[in-house]
Scaffold this motif. Structure first.
Motif, PDB file in Angstrom:
ATOM      1  N   SER A   1     111.735  -0.149 -25.868  1.00  0.00           N
ATOM      2  CA  SER A   1     110.904   0.216 -24.715  1.00  0.00           C
ATOM      3  C   SER A   1     110.173   1.545 -24.998  1.00  0.00           C
ATOM      4  O   SER A   1     110.790   2.517 -25.441  1.00  0.00           O
ATOM      5  N   ILE A   2     108.879   1.580 -24.714  1.00  0.00           N
ATOM      6  CA  ILE A   2     108.089   2.790 -24.994  1.00  0.00           C
ATOM      7  C   ILE A   2     108.518   3.922 -24.057  1.00  0.00           C
ATOM      8  O   ILE A   2     108.502   3.767 -22.830  1.00  0.00           O
ATOM      9  N   MET A   3     108.901   5.050 -24.630  1.00  0.00           N
ATOM     10  CA  MET A   3     109.309   6.215 -23.841  1.00  0.00           C
ATOM     11  C   MET A   3     108.176   7.221 -23.714  1.00  0.00           C
ATOM     12  O   MET A   3     107.882   7.715 -22.633  1.00  0.00           O
ATOM     13  N   ILE A   4     107.595   7.585 -24.856  1.00  0.00           N
ATOM     14  CA  ILE A   4     106.432   8.479 -24.809  1.00  0.00           C
ATOM     15  C   ILE A   4     105.436   8.076 -25.884  1.00  0.00           C
ATOM     16  O   ILE A   4     105.810   7.506 -26.912  1.00  0.00           O
TER      17      ILE A   4
ATOM     18  N   TYR B   1     103.219  11.866 -17.356  1.00  0.00           N
ATOM     19  CA  TYR B   1     104.599  11.761 -16.866  1.00  0.00           C
ATOM     20  C   TYR B   1     105.240  13.150 -16.758  1.00  0.00           C
ATOM     21  O   TYR B   1     105.848  13.496 -15.741  1.00  0.00           O
ATOM     22  N   HIS B   2     105.095  13.958 -17.804  1.00  0.00           N
ATOM     23  CA  HIS B   2     105.818  15.231 -17.820  1.00  0.00           C
ATOM     24  C   HIS B   2     105.236  16.256 -16.846  1.00  0.00           C
ATOM     25  O   HIS B   2     105.977  17.038 -16.247  1.00  0.00           O
TER      26      HIS B   2
ATOM     27  N   ASP C   1     113.229  14.145 -25.289  1.00  0.00           N
ATOM     28  CA  ASP C   1     111.991  14.416 -26.041  1.00  0.00           C
ATOM     29  C   ASP C   1     111.504  15.846 -25.825  1.00  0.00           C
ATOM     30  O   ASP C   1     110.731  16.372 -26.620  1.00  0.00           O
TER      31      ASP C   1
ATOM     32  N   ASP D   1     115.261  12.673 -15.825  1.00  0.00           N
ATOM     33  CA  ASP D   1     114.225  12.126 -16.708  1.00  0.00           C
ATOM     34  C   ASP D   1     114.873  11.014 -17.533  1.00  0.00           C
ATOM     35  O   ASP D   1     115.076  11.145 -18.735  1.00  0.00           O
ATOM     36  N   ALA D   2     115.191   9.935 -16.841  1.00  0.00           N
ATOM     37  CA  ALA D   2     115.994   8.868 -17.443  1.00  0.00           C
ATOM     38  C   ALA D   2     115.125   7.844 -18.149  1.00  0.00           C
ATOM     39  O   ALA D   2     113.932   7.718 -17.868  1.00  0.00           O
ATOM     40  N   SER D   3     115.762   7.082 -19.043  1.00  0.00           N
ATOM     41  CA  SER D   3     115.112   5.866 -19.525  1.00  0.00           C
ATOM     42  C   SER D   3     115.344   4.784 -18.460  1.00  0.00           C
ATOM     43  O   SER D   3     115.690   5.097 -17.326  1.00  0.00           O
ATOM     44  N   ASP D   4     115.182   3.543 -18.809  1.00  0.00           N
ATOM     45  CA  ASP D   4     115.256   2.488 -17.789  1.00  0.00           C
ATOM     46  C   ASP D   4     116.710   2.199 -17.389  1.00  0.00           C
ATOM     47  O   ASP D   4     117.629   2.509 -18.139  1.00  0.00           O
TER      48      ASP D   4
ATOM     49  N   GLN E   1     112.692   9.862 -12.053  1.00  0.00           N
ATOM     50  CA  GLN E   1     111.741   8.769 -12.309  1.00  0.00           C
ATOM     51  C   GLN E   1     112.326   7.512 -11.676  1.00  0.00           C
ATOM     52  O   GLN E   1     113.528   7.278 -11.727  1.00  0.00           O
TER      53      GLN E   1
ATOM     54  N   GLU F   1     110.799   4.121 -11.872  1.00  0.00           N
ATOM     55  CA  GLU F   1     110.302   2.842 -12.376  1.00  0.00           C
ATOM     56  C   GLU F   1     108.978   2.386 -11.715  1.00  0.00           C
ATOM     57  O   GLU F   1     108.348   3.112 -10.971  1.00  0.00           O
TER      58      GLU F   1
ATOM     59  N   TYR G   1     103.175   2.569 -19.653  1.00  0.00           N
ATOM     60  CA  TYR G   1     104.381   2.123 -18.948  1.00  0.00           C
ATOM     61  C   TYR G   1     104.089   0.799 -18.225  1.00  0.00           C
ATOM     62  O   TYR G   1     102.936   0.535 -17.846  1.00  0.00           O
ATOM     63  N   PRO G   2     105.126   0.000 -18.013  1.00  0.00           N
ATOM     64  CA  PRO G   2     104.923  -1.316 -17.391  1.00  0.00           C
ATOM     65  C   PRO G   2     104.052  -1.260 -16.124  1.00  0.00           C
ATOM     66  O   PRO G   2     104.344  -0.506 -15.200  1.00  0.00           O
TER      67      PRO G   2
ATOM     68  N   TRP H   1     103.438   4.102 -12.046  1.00  0.00           N
ATOM     69  CA  TRP H   1     104.818   4.583 -12.160  1.00  0.00           C
ATOM     70  C   TRP H   1     105.208   5.399 -10.941  1.00  0.00           C
ATOM     71  O   TRP H   1     104.366   6.032 -10.311  1.00  0.00           O
TER      72      TRP H   1
HETATM   73  N1  SPD Z   1     109.886   2.056 -19.409  1.00  0.00           N
HETATM   74  C1  SPD Z   1     109.649   3.431 -19.643  1.00  0.00           C
HETATM   75  C2  SPD Z   1     110.491   4.332 -18.832  1.00  0.00           C
HETATM   76  C3  SPD Z   1     110.467   5.694 -19.386  1.00  0.00           C
HETATM   77  C4  SPD Z   1     111.000   6.740 -18.492  1.00  0.00           C
HETATM   78  N2  SPD Z   1     111.398   7.923 -19.174  1.00  0.00           N
HETATM   79  C5  SPD Z   1     110.518   8.471 -20.104  1.00  0.00           C
HETATM   80  C6  SPD Z   1     111.067   9.704 -20.729  1.00  0.00           C
HETATM   81  C7  SPD Z   1     110.001  10.688 -21.014  1.00  0.00           C
HETATM   82  N3  SPD Z   1     110.511  11.997 -21.113  1.00  0.00           N
END
Ligand code: SPD
Length: 284
Positions: free
Chosen positions: A54-57, A65-66, A90, A159-162, A192, A194, A227-228, A232
């Motif tokens: 999954s693309i983060m940055i 986003y930041h 990151d 600042d989570a991933s999914d 964040q 989603e 992002y999807p 966002w």
């Molecule tokens: N599907 C992408 C969700 C990414 C959310 N977090 C991104 C981290 C950037 N610091």
């Protein structure tokens, strides 16, 4: 050469839809204790950090986003001194936070050291403030850190991933309750939350829970191309401050930050929601 090297990175957002980027070069591929970590050089978006597929940055759009996950709360609570960032390995959120003069200490808790190491190596413009003396980086499970600690913060940024794998717990009510306890009386949580287009069940549930914990809960939006759905969302949750009524336009103007997405008008507009998004938040 471009036509001969025909590699594409495709991220599926649903079973039958996704996002695809033509890749110039594979820069790094590794497996950490938690996830697959990849870095690609793309034609259109520069370097791309991909976790678990999954693309983060990307170099080209990470600023959106930041800037939005940090300057929104920091231009409301303009005396913020102590910040906790959960995830964000990151370094992009930290880079923006330390631009605010009141900041005394930023603690970043990242579960996966490989993410920090890879970003220091391949994304120097994003991870540029890790050596700032105000910044402390800890490698730990963010949920356990919040649960076991006692220190209080003015701002906590999730600042989570999914919400799959190691980050799933960061979307749960019990975690947000612990966050509430770790905030000062005028503290703010920003997380964040989603895509309102694709992750509606996650949003409904998350905001219902947040509204049971915090007196102020508002969703805000940003447009992030990689992002999807490109749309966002972020949750602004607070014990005291309202994101619009307590927004300090003069404070932001006085900072003279060179932001590229965030500005005074975007701050206010981000909280004006399309009807289908408003319904997701009001559902609970
Ligand atoms: N599907 C992408 C969700 C990414 C959310 N977090 C991104 C981290 C950037 N610091």
């Amino acid at each position: 050469m471009e036509d001969l090297w025909n590699i594409w990175l495709s991220e599926l957002h649903k079973k039958h839809t996704g996002f695809t980027l033509k890749i110039k070069k594979i820069i790094y591929s590794g497996q950490s204790d938690f996830q697959q970590v990849d870095v690609f050089e793309s034609y259109e978006f520069g370097r791309v950090l991909v976790l678990y597929g999954s693309i983060m940055i990307t170099e080209k759009d990470e600023f959106i986003y930041h800037e939005m996950i940090t300057h929104i709360p920091l231009c409301v609570h303009t005396k913020t001194k102590k910040v906790l960032v959960i995830g964000g390995g990151d370094g992009g959120a930290v880079r923006e936070i330390v631009k605010h003069p009141s900041i005394q200490k930023v603690t970043l808790v990242e579960i996966d050291k490989m993410v920090v190491d890879v970003c220091k190596e391949y994304f120097p413009q994003v991870s540029s403030e890790f050596d700032n003396p105000k910044v402390e980086v800890l490698y730990a499970d963010g949920a356990k850190f919040v649960y076991h600690g006692t220190e209080k913060y003015d701002l906590i940024v999730v600042d989570a991933s999914d919400p799959i794998g190691p980050a799933e717990v960061l979307f749960q009510k019990s975690f947000h309750e612990q966050i509430y306890d770790r905030l000062n009386d005028d503290g703010i949580l920003v997380a964040q939350s989603e895509s309102p287009f694709y992750h509606q069940e996650t949003i409904r549930k998350m905001y219902k829970n947040l509204k049971e914990i915090f007196p102020v809960v508002e969703l805000y939006l940003a447009s992030i191309p990689t992002y999807p759905s490109g749309l966002w969302s972020f949750a602004f949750c607070s014990k005291k401050y309202h994101p619009i009524r307590n927004f300090d336009r003069q404070y932001f103007a006085g900072l003279k930050l060179n932001t590229r997405y965030y500005n005074e008008d975007v701050h206010e507009a981000a909280f004006r929601l399309p009807t289908f998004v408003r319904r997701l938040v009001d559902a609970g």
